[in-house]
Write a protein that holds these residues in place. Structure first.
Motif, PDB file in Angstrom:
ATOM      1  N   ILE A  14       2.963  72.767 -18.432  1.00 14.60           N
ATOM      2  CA  ILE A  14       2.856  74.200 -18.152  1.00 14.60           C
ATOM      3  C   ILE A  14       2.660  74.938 -19.468  1.00 14.60           C
ATOM      4  N   ALA A  15       1.585  75.719 -19.563  1.00 17.73           N
ATOM      5  CA  ALA A  15       1.314  76.540 -20.741  1.00 17.73           C
ATOM      6  C   ALA A  15       1.595  77.997 -20.388  1.00 17.73           C
ATOM      7  N   ILE A  16       2.471  78.648 -21.157  1.00 15.11           N
ATOM      8  CA  ILE A  16       2.810  80.055 -20.942  1.00 15.11           C
ATOM      9  C   ILE A  16       2.288  80.852 -22.130  1.00 15.11           C
ATOM     10  N   SER A  17       1.329  81.718 -21.879  1.00 21.57           N
ATOM     11  CA  SER A  17       0.703  82.522 -22.933  1.00 21.57           C
ATOM     12  C   SER A  17       1.086  83.986 -22.769  1.00 21.57           C
ATOM     13  N   GLY A  18       1.324  84.674 -23.875  1.00 25.48           N
ATOM     14  CA  GLY A  18       1.580  86.113 -23.858  1.00 25.48           C
ATOM     15  C   GLY A  18       3.029  86.511 -23.788  1.00 25.48           C
ATOM     16  N   SER A  19       3.935  85.583 -23.627  1.00 24.72           N
ATOM     17  CA  SER A  19       5.348  85.952 -23.478  1.00 24.72           C
ATOM     18  C   SER A  19       5.944  86.477 -24.781  1.00 24.72           C
ATOM     19  N   PHE A  20       5.404  86.072 -25.911  1.00 25.48           N
ATOM     20  CA  PHE A  20       5.890  86.549 -27.200  1.00 25.48           C
ATOM     21  C   PHE A  20       5.744  88.062 -27.327  1.00 25.48           C
ATOM     22  N   HIS A  21       4.692  88.614 -26.750  1.00 21.64           N
ATOM     23  CA  HIS A  21       4.389  90.032 -26.896  1.00 21.64           C
ATOM     24  C   HIS A  21       5.189  90.925 -25.960  1.00 21.64           C
ATOM     25  N   ILE A  22       5.870  90.372 -24.965  1.00 16.14           N
ATOM     26  CA  ILE A  22       6.638  91.214 -24.050  1.00 16.14           C
ATOM     27  C   ILE A  22       8.141  91.110 -24.273  1.00 16.14           C
ATOM     28  N   SER A  23       8.560  90.240 -25.162  1.00 15.21           N
ATOM     29  CA  SER A  23       9.990  90.108 -25.423  1.00 15.21           C
ATOM     30  C   SER A  23      10.295  90.314 -26.899  1.00 15.21           C
ATOM     31  N   LYS A  24      11.385  91.029 -27.170  1.00 15.83           N
ATOM     32  CA  LYS A  24      11.815  91.232 -28.550  1.00 15.83           C
ATOM     33  C   LYS A  24      12.682  90.055 -28.977  1.00 15.83           C
ATOM     34  N   LYS A  25      12.669  89.773 -30.254  1.00 16.84           N
ATOM     35  CA  LYS A  25      13.463  88.686 -30.795  1.00 16.84           C
ATOM     36  C   LYS A  25      14.952  88.944 -30.527  1.00 16.84           C
ATOM     37  N   ASN A  26      15.673  87.938 -30.092  1.00 17.33           N
ATOM     38  CA  ASN A  26      17.116  87.991 -29.824  1.00 17.33           C
ATOM     39  C   ASN A  26      17.495  89.003 -28.745  1.00 17.33           C
ATOM     40  N   SER A  27      16.619  89.230 -27.781  1.00 22.08           N
ATOM     41  CA  SER A  27      16.894  90.178 -26.702  1.00 22.08           C
ATOM     42  C   SER A  27      16.526  89.560 -25.363  1.00 22.08           C
ATOM     43  N   LEU A  28      17.296  89.921 -24.349  1.00 20.25           N
ATOM     44  CA  LEU A  28      16.982  89.464 -22.991  1.00 20.25           C
ATOM     45  C   LEU A  28      16.094  90.451 -22.248  1.00 20.25           C
ATOM     46  N   LYS A  32       7.001  95.894 -20.815  1.00 13.06           N
ATOM     47  CA  LYS A  32       5.924  95.819 -19.842  1.00 13.06           C
ATOM     48  C   LYS A  32       4.756  95.046 -20.450  1.00 13.06           C
ATOM     49  N   GLY A  33       4.166  94.194 -19.676  1.00  6.06           N
ATOM     50  CA  GLY A  33       3.030  93.421 -20.152  1.00  6.06           C
ATOM     51  C   GLY A  33       2.667  92.326 -19.172  1.00  6.06           C
ATOM     52  N   TYR A  72      -3.617  86.061 -25.919  1.00  7.97           N
ATOM     53  CA  TYR A  72      -3.425  86.666 -24.600  1.00  7.97           C
ATOM     54  C   TYR A  72      -2.412  87.800 -24.694  1.00  7.97           C
ATOM     55  N   ASN A  73      -2.778  88.966 -24.184  1.00  9.87           N
ATOM     56  CA  ASN A  73      -1.897  90.132 -24.085  1.00  9.87           C
ATOM     57  C   ASN A  73      -1.452  90.665 -25.447  1.00  9.87           C
ATOM     58  N   ARG A  74      -2.261  90.492 -26.465  1.00  5.99           N
ATOM     59  CA  ARG A  74      -1.905  91.015 -27.785  1.00  5.99           C
ATOM     60  C   ARG A  74      -1.907  92.533 -27.745  1.00  5.99           C
ATOM     61  N   ILE A  75      -0.852  93.112 -28.237  1.00 12.09           N
ATOM     62  CA  ILE A  75      -0.702  94.585 -28.234  1.00 12.09           C
ATOM     63  C   ILE A  75      -1.173  95.149 -29.556  1.00 12.09           C
TER      64      ILE A  75
END
Length: 75
Positions: A14-28, A32-33, A72-75
């Motif tokens: 499973i490849a998950i792309s774009g999740s880095f851009h919707i979550s802040k480091k050390n945060s749950l 939006k994205g 993918y989903n770069r802001i």
């Protein structure tokens, strides 16, 4: 990988792309994205032995990398 080989269970890369851009480091909390989730075809492990695990790890990794979209989903 070892559990899949021992149990003769298929592995689904499973490849998950774009999740880095919707979550802040050390945060749950999520921003939006959009993300892209790509399920590749199952890899049957019936013919693999424990000695083949590194080859199988590399095969799964290559499939995930091939289906990952870097921008993918770069802001």
């Amino acid at each position: 990988i070892i559990l899949a080989i021992n149990g003769k269970f298929p592995i689904i890369p499973i490849a998950i792309s774009g999740s880095f851009h919707i979550s802040k480091k050390n945060s749950l909390y999520l921003r939006k994205g959009r993300i892209r989730v790509h399920f590749s075809d199952a890899i049957l492990t019936d013919n693999y032995q424990i000695t083949d695990r590194n080859m199988l790890i590399e095969k799964v990794r290559n499939i995930i990398v091939d289906n990952f979209v870097t921008d993918y989903n770069r802001i």
